[in-house]
Write a protein that holds these residues in place. Structure first.
Motif, PDB file in Angstrom:
ATOM      1  N   SER A  47       0.834  -1.201   0.000  1.00  0.00           N
ATOM      2  CA  SER A  47       0.000   0.000   0.000  1.00  0.00           C
ATOM      3  C   SER A  47       0.871   1.255   0.000  1.00  0.00           C
ATOM      4  O   SER A  47       2.020   1.222   0.438  1.00  0.00           O
ATOM      5  N   LEU A  48       0.305   2.372  -0.455  1.00  0.00           N
ATOM      6  CA  LEU A  48       1.049   3.629  -0.513  1.00  0.00           C
ATOM      7  C   LEU A  48       1.566   4.064   0.854  1.00  0.00           C
ATOM      8  O   LEU A  48       2.746   4.406   0.979  1.00  0.00           O
ATOM      9  N   PRO A  49       0.751   4.052   1.917  1.00  0.00           N
ATOM     10  CA  PRO A  49       1.284   4.464   3.221  1.00  0.00           C
ATOM     11  C   PRO A  49       2.443   3.582   3.706  1.00  0.00           C
ATOM     12  O   PRO A  49       3.438   4.088   4.229  1.00  0.00           O
ATOM     13  N   THR A  50       2.331   2.291   3.493  1.00  0.00           N
ATOM     14  CA  THR A  50       3.395   1.375   3.913  1.00  0.00           C
ATOM     15  C   THR A  50       4.644   1.585   3.054  1.00  0.00           C
ATOM     16  O   THR A  50       5.764   1.626   3.578  1.00  0.00           O
ATOM     17  N   ALA A  51       4.457   1.733   1.741  1.00  0.00           N
ATOM     18  CA  ALA A  51       5.599   1.959   0.845  1.00  0.00           C
ATOM     19  C   ALA A  51       6.295   3.275   1.182  1.00  0.00           C
ATOM     20  O   ALA A  51       7.525   3.344   1.196  1.00  0.00           O
ATOM     21  N   ALA A  52       5.517   4.319   1.479  1.00  0.00           N
ATOM     22  CA  ALA A  52       6.104   5.618   1.822  1.00  0.00           C
ATOM     23  C   ALA A  52       6.891   5.528   3.126  1.00  0.00           C
ATOM     24  O   ALA A  52       7.983   6.086   3.236  1.00  0.00           O
ATOM     25  N   ARG A  53       6.348   4.824   4.113  1.00  0.00           N
ATOM     26  CA  ARG A  53       7.059   4.652   5.384  1.00  0.00           C
ATOM     27  C   ARG A  53       8.345   3.857   5.185  1.00  0.00           C
ATOM     28  O   ARG A  53       9.403   4.237   5.683  1.00  0.00           O
ATOM     29  N   ASP A  54       8.256   2.778   4.422  1.00  0.00           N
ATOM     30  CA  ASP A  54       9.454   1.976   4.148  1.00  0.00           C
ATOM     31  C   ASP A  54      10.511   2.792   3.409  1.00  0.00           C
ATOM     32  O   ASP A  54      11.702   2.697   3.713  1.00  0.00           O
ATOM     33  N   ALA A  55      10.085   3.583   2.436  1.00  0.00           N
ATOM     34  CA  ALA A  55      11.026   4.419   1.687  1.00  0.00           C
ATOM     35  C   ALA A  55      11.683   5.440   2.605  1.00  0.00           C
ATOM     36  O   ALA A  55      12.888   5.671   2.517  1.00  0.00           O
ATOM     37  N   PHE A  56      10.892   6.034   3.485  1.00  0.00           N
ATOM     38  CA  PHE A  56      11.438   7.032   4.397  1.00  0.00           C
ATOM     39  C   PHE A  56      12.536   6.422   5.262  1.00  0.00           C
ATOM     40  O   PHE A  56      13.632   6.974   5.369  1.00  0.00           O
ATOM     41  N   TYR A  57      12.265   5.259   5.870  1.00  0.00           N
ATOM     42  CA  TYR A  57      13.251   4.646   6.762  1.00  0.00           C
ATOM     43  C   TYR A  57      14.452   4.068   6.026  1.00  0.00           C
ATOM     44  O   TYR A  57      15.571   4.123   6.520  1.00  0.00           O
ATOM     45  N   SER A  58      14.228   3.528   4.834  1.00  0.00           N
ATOM     46  CA  SER A  58      15.332   2.863   4.144  1.00  0.00           C
ATOM     47  C   SER A  58      16.173   3.811   3.293  1.00  0.00           C
ATOM     48  O   SER A  58      17.337   3.514   3.020  1.00  0.00           O
ATOM     49  N   GLU A  59      15.615   4.934   2.872  1.00  0.00           N
ATOM     50  CA  GLU A  59      16.341   5.821   1.968  1.00  0.00           C
ATOM     51  C   GLU A  59      16.887   7.093   2.608  1.00  0.00           C
ATOM     52  O   GLU A  59      17.864   7.652   2.123  1.00  0.00           O
ATOM     53  N   THR A  60      16.266   7.576   3.672  1.00  0.00           N
ATOM     54  CA  THR A  60      16.676   8.859   4.255  1.00  0.00           C
ATOM     55  C   THR A  60      18.153   8.899   4.651  1.00  0.00           C
ATOM     56  O   THR A  60      18.836   9.875   4.326  1.00  0.00           O
ATOM     57  N   PRO A  61      18.688   7.892   5.343  1.00  0.00           N
ATOM     58  CA  PRO A  61      20.116   7.990   5.718  1.00  0.00           C
ATOM     59  C   PRO A  61      21.051   8.112   4.519  1.00  0.00           C
ATOM     60  O   PRO A  61      21.942   8.975   4.496  1.00  0.00           O
ATOM     61  N   SER A  62      20.856   7.282   3.500  1.00  0.00           N
ATOM     62  CA  SER A  62      21.777   7.320   2.364  1.00  0.00           C
ATOM     63  C   SER A  62      21.582   8.573   1.517  1.00  0.00           C
ATOM     64  O   SER A  62      22.561   9.152   1.038  1.00  0.00           O
ATOM     65  N   ILE A  63      20.329   9.008   1.333  1.00  0.00           N
ATOM     66  CA  ILE A  63      20.104  10.238   0.564  1.00  0.00           C
ATOM     67  C   ILE A  63      20.734  11.425   1.296  1.00  0.00           C
ATOM     68  O   ILE A  63      21.376  12.279   0.681  1.00  0.00           O
ATOM     69  N   THR A  64      20.562  11.473   2.600  1.00  0.00           N
ATOM     70  CA  THR A  64      21.118  12.587   3.379  1.00  0.00           C
ATOM     71  C   THR A  64      22.637  12.640   3.257  1.00  0.00           C
ATOM     72  O   THR A  64      23.209  13.696   2.991  1.00  0.00           O
ATOM     73  N   VAL A  65      23.289  11.501   3.426  1.00  0.00           N
ATOM     74  CA  VAL A  65      24.748  11.461   3.320  1.00  0.00           C
ATOM     75  C   VAL A  65      25.181  11.849   1.910  1.00  0.00           C
ATOM     76  O   VAL A  65      26.105  12.648   1.731  1.00  0.00           O
ATOM     77  N   MET A  66      24.504  11.307   0.900  1.00  0.00           N
ATOM     78  CA  MET A  66      24.887  11.632  -0.467  1.00  0.00           C
ATOM     79  C   MET A  66      24.706  13.115  -0.748  1.00  0.00           C
ATOM     80  O   MET A  66      25.600  13.757  -1.323  1.00  0.00           O
ATOM     81  N   GLU A  67      23.581  13.680  -0.359  1.00  0.00           N
ATOM     82  CA  GLU A  67      23.304  15.077  -0.686  1.00  0.00           C
ATOM     83  C   GLU A  67      24.211  16.045   0.068  1.00  0.00           C
ATOM     84  O   GLU A  67      24.698  17.008  -0.514  1.00  0.00           O
ATOM     85  N   VAL A  68      24.427  15.806   1.336  1.00  0.00           N
ATOM     86  CA  VAL A  68      25.316  16.686   2.098  1.00  0.00           C
ATOM     87  C   VAL A  68      26.721  16.647   1.492  1.00  0.00           C
ATOM     88  O   VAL A  68      27.355  17.687   1.299  1.00  0.00           O
ATOM     89  N   THR A  69      27.177  15.459   1.163  1.00  0.00           N
ATOM     90  CA  THR A  69      28.513  15.310   0.588  1.00  0.00           C
ATOM     91  C   THR A  69      28.585  15.892  -0.822  1.00  0.00           C
ATOM     92  O   THR A  69      29.497  16.664  -1.140  1.00  0.00           O
ATOM     93  N   ALA A  70      27.627  15.531  -1.673  1.00  0.00           N
ATOM     94  CA  ALA A  70      27.666  15.977  -3.067  1.00  0.00           C
ATOM     95  C   ALA A  70      27.456  17.485  -3.181  1.00  0.00           C
ATOM     96  O   ALA A  70      28.217  18.168  -3.877  1.00  0.00           O
ATOM     97  N   ILE A  71      26.441  18.008  -2.520  1.00  0.00           N
ATOM     98  CA  ILE A  71      26.179  19.441  -2.628  1.00  0.00           C
ATOM     99  C   ILE A  71      27.301  20.241  -1.972  1.00  0.00           C
ATOM    100  O   ILE A  71      27.729  21.271  -2.492  1.00  0.00           O
ATOM    101  N   GLY A  72      27.799  19.751  -0.844  1.00  0.00           N
ATOM    102  CA  GLY A  72      28.925  20.424  -0.196  1.00  0.00           C
ATOM    103  C   GLY A  72      30.146  20.470  -1.094  1.00  0.00           C
ATOM    104  O   GLY A  72      30.811  21.506  -1.218  1.00  0.00           O
ATOM    105  N   THR A  73      30.449  19.362  -1.745  1.00  0.00           N
ATOM    106  CA  THR A  73      31.583  19.310  -2.667  1.00  0.00           C
ATOM    107  C   THR A  73      31.360  20.242  -3.851  1.00  0.00           C
ATOM    108  O   THR A  73      32.270  20.983  -4.251  1.00  0.00           O
TER     109      THR A  73
END
Length: 142
Positions: A47-73
């Motif tokens: 379901s959309l709510p479950t998929a959104a929750r799973d995406a939030f927990y599984s993707e937020t750490p890696s997206i955050t690290v990538m964006e802080v590093t990439a945009i900072g660079t």
């Protein structure tokens, strides 16, 4: 993908300042990252709510690290460069590479802790969630 669309739209089309280009890039990186997780989960029947929750927990750490590093660079190397200058595009390419390298171990840890699933070989996928693989990473048998 979100960064490239964001920097192109915010810089070339909209002519935003560096601060707003950064905000747009960050926002679109999250939007694309979550969408690339939510879409396949929903195709598997989640379901959309479950998929959104799973995406939030599984993707937020890696997206955050990538964006802080990439945009900072990118800001460090070419913060004042115009989109018509080779430095702008070279720094973008390099910063995305640095961001990918920084996010890779984060993704490996998330997979190791079972927060997200690794990608299996399409030839080994049998249509089951998780690509037909067991927790141990070996193809499942019927």
């Amino acid at each position: 993908m979100g960064e490239v669309v964001g920097i192109t739209a915010a810089t070339i089309i909209l002519g935003f300042s560096t601060l707003w280009v950064t905000v747009v890039m960050f926002a679109l990186a999250y939007a694309f990252g979550y969408a690339l997780t939510v879409g396949p989960l929903m195709q598997e029947g989640v379901s959309l709510p479950t998929a959104a929750r799973d995406a939030f927990y599984s993707e937020t750490p890696s997206i955050t690290v990538m964006e802080v590093t990439a945009i900072g660079t990118d800001l460090l190397l070419a913060g004042g460069a115009r989109w018509t200058e080779p430095l702008f595009w070279t720094a973008l390419f390099f910063s995305l590479t640095v961001g990918f390298a920084a996010a890779y171990p984060v993704n490996a840890l998330l997979i190791g802790f079972g927060v997200k699933e690794g990608m299996g070989s399409p030839a080994e996928m049998d249509g089951r969630a998780g690509g037909g693989r067991t927790k141990g990473g070996e193809a499942g048998s019927d």
